[in-house]
Design a protein around this motif. Structure first.
Motif, PDB file in Angstrom:
ATOM      1  N   PRO A   1      60.520 -58.143 -68.214  1.00  0.00           N
ATOM      2  CA  PRO A   1      59.987 -58.802 -67.024  1.00  0.00           C
ATOM      3  C   PRO A   1      59.826 -60.304 -67.247  1.00  0.00           C
ATOM      4  O   PRO A   1      59.455 -60.745 -68.337  1.00  0.00           O
ATOM      5  N   ILE A   2      60.126 -61.065 -66.200  1.00  0.00           N
ATOM      6  CA  ILE A   2      59.944 -62.515 -66.219  1.00  0.00           C
ATOM      7  C   ILE A   2      59.079 -62.904 -65.034  1.00  0.00           C
ATOM      8  O   ILE A   2      59.357 -62.514 -63.892  1.00  0.00           O
ATOM      9  N   LYS A   3      58.027 -63.661 -65.316  1.00  0.00           N
ATOM     10  CA  LYS A   3      57.205 -64.266 -64.270  1.00  0.00           C
ATOM     11  C   LYS A   3      57.494 -65.757 -64.278  1.00  0.00           C
ATOM     12  O   LYS A   3      57.620 -66.369 -65.344  1.00  0.00           O
ATOM     13  N   TYR A   4      57.589 -66.339 -63.102  1.00  0.00           N
ATOM     14  CA  TYR A   4      57.959 -67.755 -62.983  1.00  0.00           C
ATOM     15  C   TYR A   4      56.869 -68.487 -62.214  1.00  0.00           C
ATOM     16  O   TYR A   4      56.559 -68.139 -61.084  1.00  0.00           O
ATOM     17  N   VAL A   5      56.307 -69.496 -62.868  1.00  0.00           N
ATOM     18  CA  VAL A   5      55.258 -70.313 -62.251  1.00  0.00           C
ATOM     19  C   VAL A   5      55.771 -71.745 -62.233  1.00  0.00           C
ATOM     20  O   VAL A   5      56.151 -72.289 -63.277  1.00  0.00           O
ATOM     21  N   ARG A   6      55.798 -72.351 -61.056  1.00  0.00           N
ATOM     22  CA  ARG A   6      56.357 -73.697 -60.912  1.00  0.00           C
ATOM     23  C   ARG A   6      55.377 -74.569 -60.153  1.00  0.00           C
ATOM     24  O   ARG A   6      54.830 -74.172 -59.122  1.00  0.00           O
ATOM     25  N   GLN A   7      55.188 -75.774 -60.665  1.00  0.00           N
ATOM     26  CA  GLN A   7      54.376 -76.745 -59.938  1.00  0.00           C
ATOM     27  C   GLN A   7      55.263 -77.907 -59.509  1.00  0.00           C
ATOM     28  O   GLN A   7      56.329 -78.122 -60.082  1.00  0.00           O
ATOM     29  N   GLN A   8      54.817 -78.633 -58.508  1.00  0.00           N
ATOM     30  CA  GLN A   8      55.561 -79.793 -58.028  1.00  0.00           C
ATOM     31  C   GLN A   8      55.599 -80.868 -59.098  1.00  0.00           C
ATOM     32  O   GLN A   8      54.663 -81.031 -59.875  1.00  0.00           O
ATOM     33  N   LYS A   9      56.688 -81.625 -59.102  1.00  0.00           N
ATOM     34  CA  LYS A   9      56.826 -82.723 -60.061  1.00  0.00           C
ATOM     35  C   LYS A   9      55.821 -83.811 -59.695  1.00  0.00           C
ATOM     36  O   LYS A   9      55.834 -84.328 -58.578  1.00  0.00           O
TER      37      LYS A   9
END
Length: 72
Positions: free
Chosen positions: A59-67
């Motif tokens: 499993p892969i969880k992806y957390v992204r924030q704005q630059k």
């Protein structure tokens, strides 16, 4: 639920991220998940994570924030 969570941070290095994920694919211990923390990478990284999510055996969880500057 996996026993171990591995946190990988990334910023605009989709090839390095792919190599890291390929390495985890070869691990003998299999009860883990990968959490990718993205500090506002471009779309190349997003596409690579989408590919990995569909093709890796864990499993892969992806957390992204704005630059918004460096915010690891």
């Amino acid at each position: 639920m996996p026993q171990v969570s591995v946190l990988l941070s990334t910023f605009n290095q989709p090839n390095a991220l792919r190599l890291s994920l390929e390495g985890y694919k070869r691990q003998s211990y299999k009860d883990f998940e990968i959490v990718i923390a993205d500090d506002g990478s471009n779309e190349d990284t997003v596409k690579m994570v989408q590919w990995a999510t569909a093709n890796m055996p864990y499993p892969i969880k992806y957390v992204r924030q704005q630059k918004n500057g460096f915010r690891k």
